[in-house]
Design an enzyme around this catalytic site. Sequence first.
Site, PDB file in Angstrom:
ATOM      1  N   GLU A 112      -7.206   0.553  -4.401  1.00 26.38           N
ATOM      2  CA  GLU A 112      -7.196   0.476  -2.935  1.00 26.38           C
ATOM      3  C   GLU A 112      -8.521  -0.006  -2.338  1.00 26.38           C
ATOM      4  O   GLU A 112      -8.516  -0.936  -1.516  1.00 26.38           O
ATOM      5  CB  GLU A 112      -6.784   1.839  -2.361  1.00 26.38           C
ATOM      6  CG  GLU A 112      -5.296   2.073  -2.542  1.00 26.38           C
ATOM      7  CD  GLU A 112      -4.868   3.520  -2.424  1.00 26.38           C
ATOM      8  OE1 GLU A 112      -5.672   4.358  -1.982  1.00 26.38           O
ATOM      9  OE2 GLU A 112      -3.714   3.806  -2.770  1.00 26.38           O
ATOM     10  N   LYS A 132       2.521  11.508  -3.359  1.00 22.81           N
ATOM     11  CA  LYS A 132       1.522  10.785  -4.151  1.00 22.81           C
ATOM     12  C   LYS A 132       0.554  11.754  -4.843  1.00 22.81           C
ATOM     13  O   LYS A 132      -0.035  11.440  -5.860  1.00 22.81           O
ATOM     14  CB  LYS A 132       0.765   9.838  -3.210  1.00 22.81           C
ATOM     15  CG  LYS A 132      -0.185   8.886  -3.887  1.00 22.81           C
ATOM     16  CD  LYS A 132      -0.643   7.858  -2.879  1.00 22.81           C
ATOM     17  CE  LYS A 132      -1.755   6.989  -3.376  1.00 22.81           C
ATOM     18  NZ  LYS A 132      -2.136   5.982  -2.382  1.00 22.81           N
ATOM     19  N   ASP A 190     -13.236   5.123   1.318  1.00 24.60           N
ATOM     20  CA  ASP A 190     -11.799   5.132   1.605  1.00 24.60           C
ATOM     21  C   ASP A 190     -11.282   6.570   1.597  1.00 24.60           C
ATOM     22  O   ASP A 190     -11.087   7.165   0.531  1.00 24.60           O
ATOM     23  CB  ASP A 190     -11.104   4.275   0.523  1.00 24.60           C
ATOM     24  CG  ASP A 190      -9.596   4.167   0.721  1.00 24.60           C
ATOM     25  OD1 ASP A 190      -9.071   4.817   1.638  1.00 24.60           O
ATOM     26  OD2 ASP A 190      -8.950   3.436  -0.048  1.00 24.60           O
ATOM     27  N   ASP A 196       0.882  -1.163   0.000  1.00 27.20           N
ATOM     28  CA  ASP A 196       0.000   0.000   0.000  1.00 27.20           C
ATOM     29  C   ASP A 196       0.924   1.218   0.000  1.00 27.20           C
ATOM     30  O   ASP A 196       1.542   1.534   1.015  1.00 27.20           O
ATOM     31  CB  ASP A 196      -0.893  -0.038   1.259  1.00 27.20           C
ATOM     32  CG  ASP A 196      -1.667   1.258   1.474  1.00 27.20           C
ATOM     33  OD1 ASP A 196      -1.605   2.141   0.604  1.00 27.20           O
ATOM     34  OD2 ASP A 196      -2.348   1.370   2.523  1.00 27.20           O
TER      35      ASP A 196
END
Length: 637
Positions: free
Chosen positions: A170, A71, A193, A8
């Site tokens: 994810e 990211k 999420d 992850d």
Amino acid sequence: MSKIVGIDLGTTNSLVATVDSGIPYVIADADGRRLTPSVVHWAAADANPFVGNAANRVRVLKPAQTVYSVKRFIGRRGAEISDADKQVSYPVASGSHGEVVIPMFGKEFSAEDISAEVLKKLKRDAEVALGESVTRAVITVPAYFNDAQRQATKRAGELAGFTVERIINEPTAAALAYGLDKLKEKSKIAVYDLGGGTFDLSILELNEGVFQVLSTNGNTRLGGDDLDRVLVEFLWQRIASVSPKSEIRNPQSTARLREAAEVAKVKLSTETEIEVSLPFLTPEFSFSHRLTRAELESITGETILRTRPHCLRALADAKLDARDLDQVILVGGQTRMPLVRQLVSEWFGCAEFEEERGGIRLGEDYHKPSGPLLNTGQNPDEAVALGAAIQAEILSGGFKNVLLLDVTPLSLGIETFGGLMNVIIPRNSTIPVKAGEMFTTAMDHQRSMLIHVLQGERERAKDNWSLGRFTLEFESAPRGIPRVGVQFEIDANGILHVLARDTRTGKEMVVEMKSAVDVDDAAVTKMVEESVKHAFDDLATRRWVEAKLKADALLAATRKGVASSASELGAEYSTEIEVVLTLVEAALATENPATSSGDLKQLQAACAKLDEVTKPLADLLMDRAMEAMLRKRGAIS
Ligand code: AMP
């Protein structure tokens, strides 16, 4: 063969996980920590970077040399980055190809370079823990990442020395972790999420081991960082109200404030009131503020509300009502915030919190209330990494009774007339998927066309992500005759491959679709210029070919007329015609076979002359034709 690990790669933290004897678990580093902050610090130009906790510790002291939340920038162009996104303590710029770069010590680091450092650390930690070399990985990305962001993540993995076996979404990974012990069950779930930098909402159907994603929606620029940012701004306002001195606001104090804001936000998930204390923010100024949970909620509520439209859209795309869901699973560190839980619960009409029932399994006689259950039972930090490890195990041949059917989050298409987007693969199509379109030409003897590949949901091409452009070559033919098929294929990683085929020759071309950040502006300009150049060439060819066809017809008709009327024309006139016929033939001989064009002016002049010279011949032939017609009708004898 090396073991495949699940990773992850998070905005805030990254984790590596594996499966042992059917049990997925997160691998800890040498200090026993399972969360590695996605932070990289360079102390000097040629020094090895500090990664993870070591980098996090110096973040406040050396903010300009410490990269975090990278990211947010991966696979993106500098021009796409908003001012809010640029509010990081390190420099962010646009590289020579338009991609985001982080200039440091005279070097330019890409977001992939930085992510690769985090991945290298996870690789080392896994190797130490497993006692073997680890070279293969499944890496997760937010479901709503576009092709460029997926490709860039894959490249980061490769830079770190991994063979990236699969890129998975994810929320889908989180659903795998959730559903692994429910393989016999049939249910519909939503995964909400909310991590440090991204938000995704996916709706899945679980049916006897088949995990089918029905829809996905989200925002790759919305997460816990944004909550921190509004809290930091609130604290600056408080500071300004007690000390208007502008020099308080410097990179060091900003970094300290951001750290304090995040700590405060996290603490207020369990406490109702805390003290934000910043002694010696500058040598002469200390600051403290008593912050309540209610205050935090009123400051950040609006940002959390921005996730709601994505939930509604995903439900609409899945053609479901919230009442059709069995569970809403919360994933991502930010879902620990009570206000997030409360709002999600309200939006989905959740009847009760799973945790309020003390984790007791419900019996057969339990009747589900009208709304879904809000499931906070998954460890929001670890679910994604565990799911990645489960996918890795599936790829290694384990968990044979599990099948994952994911979808593509964004539509893919091409630019069409009037600058519009023509969708070829609609969003939420189950991947892998292939779809194609057949093209033909609008002009005679066109030999190529420019295809502009787009990803997104907007009507106008320019509002979508440009994945690249390529020129399609095919055999020259009259307009409408060439048939060129362009096929888009999205692989199991959600990455696009393009194939073009000239159906007349069977010639195939695999088009290397470079990601948006990789598309060199100069190369694109050249490509466009070439297509413009081709357009002129094609136009010249078309005009030559039209004139040539006319000249050929004129030559044939004149020759036929001369042959049938030689006795009436007389030698002098016949010679005059013959001379002009030779002029037309000479003009036709200027054709260059390579370009299918010649001296158009010479040909047009020769044909005009032939038209003029053959006028008496044409009159003669016309008279004769008229006479023949009348005779046939018996008008004359
Ligand atoms: P992730 O990307 O899933 O690691 O989530 C990281 C985000 O979750 C960061 O913005 C954290 O500040 C936030 N976070 C982590 N723990 C908590 C908590 N207990 N309460 C509120 N936010 C949290």
